[in-house]
Design a protein around this motif. Sequence first.
Motif, PDB file in Angstrom:
ATOM      1  N   ARG A 143       0.927  -1.364   0.115  1.00 59.44           N
ATOM      2  CA  ARG A 143      -0.040   0.143   0.059  1.00 59.44           C
ATOM      3  C   ARG A 143       0.755   1.221  -0.262  1.00 59.44           C
ATOM      4  O   ARG A 143       0.691   2.115  -0.632  1.00 59.44           O
ATOM      5  N   ALA A 144       1.884   1.139   0.760  1.00 55.57           N
ATOM      6  CA  ALA A 144       2.732   2.421   0.719  1.00 55.57           C
ATOM      7  C   ALA A 144       3.379   2.632  -0.490  1.00 55.57           C
ATOM      8  O   ALA A 144       3.404   3.767  -0.939  1.00 55.57           O
ATOM      9  N   ILE A 145       3.984   1.703  -1.030  1.00 52.53           N
ATOM     10  CA  ILE A 145       4.475   1.692  -2.707  1.00 52.53           C
ATOM     11  C   ILE A 145       3.382   2.103  -3.762  1.00 52.53           C
ATOM     12  O   ILE A 145       3.662   3.161  -4.367  1.00 52.53           O
ATOM     13  N   ARG A 175       6.546   6.770 -11.727  1.00 53.11           N
ATOM     14  CA  ARG A 175       6.298   6.183 -10.480  1.00 53.11           C
ATOM     15  C   ARG A 175       6.454   4.958 -10.044  1.00 53.11           C
ATOM     16  O   ARG A 175       6.781   4.361  -9.346  1.00 53.11           O
ATOM     17  N   ILE A 176       5.744   4.299 -10.900  1.00 55.80           N
ATOM     18  CA  ILE A 176       5.207   2.768 -10.907  1.00 55.80           C
ATOM     19  C   ILE A 176       6.611   2.127 -11.150  1.00 55.80           C
ATOM     20  O   ILE A 176       6.893   1.135 -10.428  1.00 55.80           O
ATOM     21  N   VAL A 177       7.337   2.637 -12.223  1.00 52.29           N
ATOM     22  CA  VAL A 177       8.665   1.857 -12.321  1.00 52.29           C
ATOM     23  C   VAL A 177       9.623   1.863 -11.039  1.00 52.29           C
ATOM     24  O   VAL A 177      10.654   1.043 -10.722  1.00 52.29           O
ATOM     25  N   VAL A 178       9.811   3.243 -10.507  1.00 50.73           N
ATOM     26  CA  VAL A 178      10.594   3.578  -9.637  1.00 50.73           C
ATOM     27  C   VAL A 178       9.973   2.639  -8.254  1.00 50.73           C
ATOM     28  O   VAL A 178      10.875   2.243  -7.447  1.00 50.73           O
ATOM     29  N   LEU A 235      12.027   0.043  -5.833  1.00 52.33           N
ATOM     30  CA  LEU A 235      12.180   0.338  -4.433  1.00 52.33           C
ATOM     31  C   LEU A 235      11.554  -0.794  -3.477  1.00 52.33           C
ATOM     32  O   LEU A 235      12.265  -1.474  -2.721  1.00 52.33           O
ATOM     33  N   LEU A 236      10.476  -1.418  -4.123  1.00 49.74           N
ATOM     34  CA  LEU A 236       9.723  -2.519  -3.536  1.00 49.74           C
ATOM     35  C   LEU A 236      10.603  -3.944  -3.613  1.00 49.74           C
ATOM     36  O   LEU A 236      10.833  -4.619  -2.744  1.00 49.74           O
ATOM     37  N   ALA A 237      11.377  -3.982  -4.724  1.00 55.56           N
ATOM     38  CA  ALA A 237      12.246  -5.251  -4.884  1.00 55.56           C
ATOM     39  C   ALA A 237      13.457  -4.995  -4.109  1.00 55.56           C
ATOM     40  O   ALA A 237      13.749  -6.197  -3.722  1.00 55.56           O
TER      41      ALA A 237
END
Length: 486
Positions: free
Chosen positions: A84-86, A96-99, A103-105
């Motif tokens: 949810r934070a991502i 933003r989705i690619v960044v 970050l999530l990975a």
Amino acid sequence: MLTILGFAMIATFLVLIMMKKMSPIAALVLIPALFCVFVGKGAHLGDYVIDGVSSLAPTAAMLMFAIVYFGVMIDVGLFDPIVRAILRFCKADPMRIVVGTALLAAIVSLDGDGSTTFMITVSAMYPLYKRLKMSLVVMTGVAAMANGVMNTLPWGGPTARAATALKVDATDIFVPMIPALAVGLLAVVVLAYVLGLRERRRLGTLTLDEALAREPESETVLVGAGSGTASGAKSGAKSGAKSGAKSGGGAGSGPGEDADAGPATADGGSDDDFQGLDPNRATLRPKLYWFNALLTVALLTAMIMEWLPIPVLFLIGAALALTVNFPHIPDQKARIAAHADNVLNVSGMVFAAAVFTGVLTGTGMVDHMANWLVDTIPDGMGPHMGLVTGLLSLPLTYFMSNDGFYFGVLPVLAEAGQAHGVSTLEIARASIVGQPLHMSSPLVPAVYVLVGMAKVEFGDHTKFVVKWAVLTSLVILGAGILFGII
């Protein structure tokens, strides 16, 4: 002769899968079998395959039960807060989705397991990429590179192998490399930003209303989370958008939902309306959140401390997770069935890869290839063996398993370095810079989890990621030299 045949076998495999002339499983099995006959050792093919399967069987077992365990954890909502934070950061902006993918990975990679990272990252981000019609190879490429940088953690594998092979402390390898690895991770984020801008220019920036109105393809949106199909999501998105428009609330507000729920975005939408993981899926177990969190922490701690073999830990963890979260047997069967496709695809690919590695090792091709590469190093490069090792780690960890490189080639490189006054620790640090590329190697089982869940052809992933992964690895190597680490 074996050197030439070894490189020819690898080149044939890569060309055929990138041109989509063969499936990865077929290529992993048939090409090495054919080259085994060319070498004149066709009578030993069965022995080579059995040796390869025996060596990779624990990995296949680990992946099977890890997919079930972390699939159940995704189902019950353990990772929803991170996701949810991502997603709140991503909104409906391709950049933003690619960044956010990077970050999530990177965050999830802290557990040291690539399969876990890819399962969580794809489950969270796949619906966004499909809904916005973004390139899925961008997702797989960015996730693989971020995980590759983080794979250098002492409990991730390569660093521990280098320490064991050269009889040095893993901490002495990893801690000095932190600045260079941080630069590498920053390079992945910057690359994600650039690729995201390219996707934004291609697709444009959508508002949440427009994103929700998009019609995804008729397929399962969330892998193994017990959610409905894309067609259901489509109708829900349409009806939600209509009701939101009529009531004047946020886009996608359905019946009985607060139109003002969730933080408002600049375009008037609500972040909570654009979810990668269905917040109302039937498999959620909010009352068991802390049990699942503690179980996962205990599992990861046991992995790091090596209390039991990793396949055994995941087997026990999967059994506990299923029993506690789904005490009724039909529910347990349903969860296992939900993840069966991923389990079968990945385990099948691992055993197919066992044929490839078994032939490569059994025929002696991998040893001849490694010795040839080491012998081609000019004498004048002796004092620069750190740089040489770093450069060689790119192709060697891509075309060989980590075990083959770290236990077979690295000691030879370290000896050559010591003869010219280069320390063993410097050689060890340089040996891990190729991991961003290694994580997309056809010999890495986790990459098949990534491309399988993302529904991406392995050849397409390879064509996209190799150049960027090489660049990331060279950035890490350059930073290491600049900081005096290598």
